[in-house]
Design a protein around this motif. Structure first.
Motif, short mmCIF file in Angstrom:
data_model
loop_
_atom_site.label_atom_id
_atom_site.label_comp_id
_atom_site.label_asym_id
_atom_site.label_seq_id
_atom_site.Cartn_x
_atom_site.Cartn_y
_atom_site.Cartn_z
N ARG A 26 -11.85 5.60 10.10
CA ARG A 26 -10.76 4.77 10.60
C ARG A 26 -11.13 4.22 11.97
NH1 ARG A 26 -5.55 5.43 13.25
NH2 ARG A 26 -6.00 7.62 13.60
N VAL A 27 -11.03 2.91 12.13
CA VAL A 27 -11.28 2.25 13.39
C VAL A 27 -9.94 1.82 13.96
CG1 VAL A 27 -12.55 0.41 14.56
CG2 VAL A 27 -13.48 1.43 12.46
N ASN A 28 -9.56 2.35 15.11
CA ASN A 28 -8.26 2.06 15.71
C ASN A 28 -8.42 1.27 16.99
OD1 ASN A 28 -6.15 3.29 18.00
ND2 ASN A 28 -5.17 2.63 16.11
N ARG B 185 -12.18 -1.17 -3.84
CA ARG B 185 -13.07 -2.12 -4.50
C ARG B 185 -13.72 -2.96 -3.41
NH1 ARG B 185 -10.33 -7.07 -4.91
NH2 ARG B 185 -8.07 -6.94 -4.57
N PRO B 186 -14.82 -3.65 -3.73
CA PRO B 186 -15.52 -4.39 -2.68
C PRO B 186 -14.55 -5.23 -1.85
CG PRO B 186 -16.78 -4.47 -4.70
CD PRO B 186 -15.46 -3.82 -5.05
N PRO B 187 -14.68 -5.19 -0.52
CA PRO B 187 -15.80 -4.65 0.26
C PRO B 187 -15.66 -3.19 0.67
CG PRO B 187 -14.34 -5.82 1.73
CD PRO B 187 -13.74 -5.96 0.35
N PHE B 188 -14.69 -2.45 0.14
CA PHE B 188 -14.44 -1.06 0.50
C PHE B 188 -14.08 -0.90 1.98
CE2 PHE B 188 -17.75 -1.20 -2.84
CZ PHE B 188 -16.96 -0.75 -3.90
N ILE B 189 -13.46 -1.94 2.52
CA ILE B 189 -12.98 -1.97 3.91
C ILE B 189 -11.59 -2.58 3.88
CG2 ILE B 189 -13.42 -2.78 6.26
CD1 ILE B 189 -16.34 -3.24 5.42
N HIS B 190 -10.65 -1.99 4.62
CA HIS B 190 -9.28 -2.48 4.57
C HIS B 190 -8.65 -2.48 5.96
CE1 HIS B 190 -4.82 -1.95 3.86
NE2 HIS B 190 -5.08 -3.05 3.19
N LEU B 191 -8.02 -3.58 6.33
CA LEU B 191 -7.23 -3.69 7.55
C LEU B 191 -5.78 -3.49 7.18
CD1 LEU B 191 -7.21 -4.43 10.62
CD2 LEU B 191 -6.83 -6.80 9.90
N ASP B 192 -5.11 -2.53 7.86
CA ASP B 192 -3.77 -2.16 7.40
C ASP B 192 -2.68 -3.11 7.83
OD1 ASP B 192 -3.55 -1.58 10.07
OD2 ASP B 192 -3.01 0.53 9.83
N GLY B 193 -2.96 -4.04 8.72
CA GLY B 193 -1.92 -4.99 9.11
C GLY B 193 -2.29 -5.66 10.41
N ASP B 194 -1.38 -6.49 10.89
CA ASP B 194 -1.59 -7.23 12.14
C ASP B 194 -0.56 -6.74 13.15
OD1 ASP B 194 -2.29 -9.07 14.07
OD2 ASP B 194 -1.01 -10.64 13.23
N GLY C 169 -0.03 -3.43 20.31
CA GLY C 169 -1.08 -2.60 20.86
C GLY C 169 -0.67 -1.17 21.09
N ALA C 170 0.47 -0.75 20.52
CA ALA C 170 0.97 0.60 20.75
C ALA C 170 0.00 1.63 20.19
CB ALA C 170 2.34 0.76 20.08
N VAL C 171 -0.13 2.74 20.91
CA VAL C 171 -1.08 3.77 20.50
C VAL C 171 -0.73 4.33 19.14
CG1 VAL C 171 -2.01 6.04 21.09
CG2 VAL C 171 -1.62 4.36 22.89
N GLU C 172 0.58 4.47 18.85
CA GLU C 172 0.96 5.08 17.58
C GLU C 172 0.67 4.17 16.41
OE1 GLU C 172 4.81 3.23 19.24
OE2 GLU C 172 3.02 4.23 19.98
N ALA C 173 0.40 2.91 16.66
CA ALA C 173 0.09 2.00 15.56
C ALA C 173 -1.20 1.27 15.86
CB ALA C 173 1.26 1.02 15.35
N GLY C 174 -1.13 0.28 16.77
CA GLY C 174 -2.32 -0.52 17.03
C GLY C 174 -2.74 -1.21 15.75
N GLU C 175 -4.02 -1.52 15.65
CA GLU C 175 -4.58 -2.06 14.42
C GLU C 175 -5.61 -1.07 13.90
OE1 GLU C 175 -5.75 -6.10 14.32
OE2 GLU C 175 -3.82 -6.82 15.06
N ASN C 176 -5.60 -0.87 12.60
CA ASN C 176 -6.46 0.13 11.98
C ASN C 176 -7.28 -0.49 10.86
OD1 ASN C 176 -5.51 2.86 13.20
ND2 ASN C 176 -3.61 1.77 12.70
N LEU C 177 -8.58 -0.34 10.97
CA LEU C 177 -9.52 -0.80 9.96
C LEU C 177 -10.14 0.45 9.33
CD1 LEU C 177 -10.95 -3.60 9.12
CD2 LEU C 177 -12.81 -2.81 10.58
N THR C 178 -10.07 0.57 8.02
CA THR C 178 -10.57 1.76 7.34
C THR C 178 -11.76 1.42 6.47
OG1 THR C 178 -8.33 2.67 7.30
CG2 THR C 178 -9.95 3.72 5.88
N VAL C 179 -12.84 2.20 6.61
CA VAL C 179 -14.06 2.03 5.82
C VAL C 179 -14.16 3.21 4.86
CG1 VAL C 179 -16.57 1.78 5.88
CG2 VAL C 179 -15.17 0.84 7.75
N ASN C 180 -14.37 2.94 3.57
CA ASN C 180 -14.47 3.99 2.56
C ASN C 180 -15.90 4.54 2.55
OD1 ASN C 180 -14.51 5.61 0.29
ND2 ASN C 180 -13.30 4.21 -0.95
N LEU C 181 -16.10 5.71 3.18
CA LEU C 181 -17.44 6.29 3.30
C LEU C 181 -17.95 6.86 1.98
CD1 LEU C 181 -17.28 8.05 6.78
CD2 LEU C 181 -18.16 5.79 6.21
#
Length: 439
Positions: free
Chosen positions: A255-257, A313-322, A326-338
């Motif tokens: 997870r990239v936050n 499914r490809p690309p096995f990467i997902h951005l959860d929203g916009d 910039g709040a710490v409890e949310a922010g933006e989260n990019l998830t990579v399926n390892l």
């Protein structure tokens, strides 16, 4: 069920998920879960500590599962405990929390709960409400009593952080030590002066004595176990790369936050760049990535154009929203399926300013890469020295099955009329065709 400090309850499950939760808030420290397996009140070795840098116990019975947003501003860090697989000698599994960058008095809503891993039902819950300066907590413990497992709410705080807590239970912590001053070499013994001695009369040579059998060499001592490293990973100019494989991040999710706070610009920057540097309350940063898969396919995952990707499914990467706060409890989260490491060739993680500022200078934005298994990797976007709205943050490459994170921290200045995405493409030779897009 909610519990008072010191209360205990039976755990009628063979496997449980232990969920440490809190309400993340701007300026609050990050929180990490850990577990210690005890025999006679102490660990048997450093392997009995399970946490972000040592995610799986050798027995396989306890695993650190990592952080996940749980909704309503709550973040969780979880452990799974297979009670049926815990070694018979282990009497207690201590469930602890540590604060990174502050004290628990700054962490609202801290709790620990035990959930049946199969049914998903809550078996026990303890809410901590009296934290002040503590930087580590034993929130609870799972313990054996007359052939069954129970949970006890503890709530014992430490002001010495995870290091102090772990040391109290017998963990050897890796910390810098001053080199020992070598002892002075002993003075050489005085040598006797040779004197002339008359030669003795010649005699028959004596019979050579039998040669003694050489004793077997002493056994080689095994190498001393390495102490536990508690520090997280921060990529710098001096240490710019880290292997996710060596950190244990070989499966699950990465997870990239991105988060940021609305703060006023430094006067020096405002004077240097003029009114264009002014930042407003509607500051909006965007997290995204360029990707290239093993099959040669390329693309972008970002909020612009609603290109949110897919995790399974490809690309096995997902951005959860916009996110636009910039709040710490949310922010933006990019998830990579390892679990699809073999499908990746390279991933370029980037951050752009969509509106509200002209440069990253003074924004105090941070990005954290959090593997589900392994230590988090932290970045700070505080090094911008140009009027840049585009940052190439990190390049992740697949080196023979090993995902290596390379710190880039390149602040790019797009040419007039050229988008940040096209600027990134040119800088890294991605070779894609771009069309205008909006959110």
């Amino acid at each position: 069920m909610g519990m008072m400090k010191g209360a205990n309850v039976r755990i009628p499950a063979s496997a449980v998920r232990v969920e440490l939760g809190w309400h993340a808030a701007p300026g609050a420290p990050d929180v990490d879960a850990s577990a210690l397996l005890l025999v006679g009140g102490r660990v048997r070795s450093d392997a009995d500590l399970v946490f972000y840098n040592q995610a799986v116990h050798p027995s396989g019975a306890v695993r650190h599962e990592g952080k996940q947003p749980a909704g309503a501003g709550v973040t969780t860090d979880s452990l799974t405990v297979n009670l049926a697989a815990v070694e018979p000698a282990v009497e207690t599994v201590v469930l602890a929390a540590s604060a990174d960058g502050g004290s628990f008095g700054q962490v609202p809503g801290l709790y620990v709960r035990v959930v049946d891993a199969s049914a998903g039902t809550e078996l026990a819950r303890f809410d901590s409400t009296d934290a002040t300066v503590e930087t580590a907590f034993v929130l609870g413990e799972l313990y054996r009593r007359q052939g069954e497992w129970k949970f006890r709410a503890v709530g014992q705080g430490y002001s010495s952080g995870l290091e102090g807590l772990a040391t109290d239970f017998g963990i050897t912590v890796d910390e810098p030590r001053a080199a020992a001053t070598p002892a002075p070499a002993p003075a050489p013994a005085p040598q006797p002066v040779a004197a002339a001695i008359p030669a003795p009369p010649a005699q028959a040579p004596p019979t050579a004595p039998a040669q003694p059998v050489a004793p077997p060499p002493p056994p080689v001592a095994p190498p001393a176990p390495q102490p536990v490293r508690l520090t997280k990973v921060t990529l710098t100019k001096e240490s710019p790369t880290v292997s996710l494989t060596k950190q244990g991040g070989t499966s699950g999710s990465l997870r990239v936050n991105l988060n940021w706070g609305v703060q006023k610009q430094f006067k020096g920057w405002a004077h240097k760049f003029g009114k264009a540097m002014a930042m407003h309350a509607d500051l909006d940063l965007d997290l995204g990535c360029l990707f290239e898969l093993r099959d040669g396919s390329k693309g972008v995952v970002q909020a612009l154009g609603n290109s949110f990707g897919s995790l399974h499914r490809p690309p096995f990467i997902h951005l959860d929203g916009d996110d636009r706060t910039g709040a710490v409890e949310a922010g933006e989260n990019l998830t990579v399926n390892l679990d699809h490491i073999a499908d990746f060739r390279r991933i370029l993680i980037f951050v752009t300013i969509y509106e509200g500022a002209r440069s990253f200078a003074g924004l105090h934005a941070t990005v954290t890469l959090q593997p589900q298994h392994g230590a988090p990797v932290d970045f700070s976007l505080d090094e911008c020295t140009v009027l840049s709205n585009t940052c190439a943050l990190a390049l992740i490459t697949n080196n023979g099955g090993d995902l290596v994170v390379q710190r880039e921290a390149r602040y790019l200045v797009p040419d007039r009329g050229v988008s940040p995405q096209r600027t990134l493409d040119r800088a890294y030779g991605w070779g894609m065709n771009w069309t205008p897009g909006r959110k």
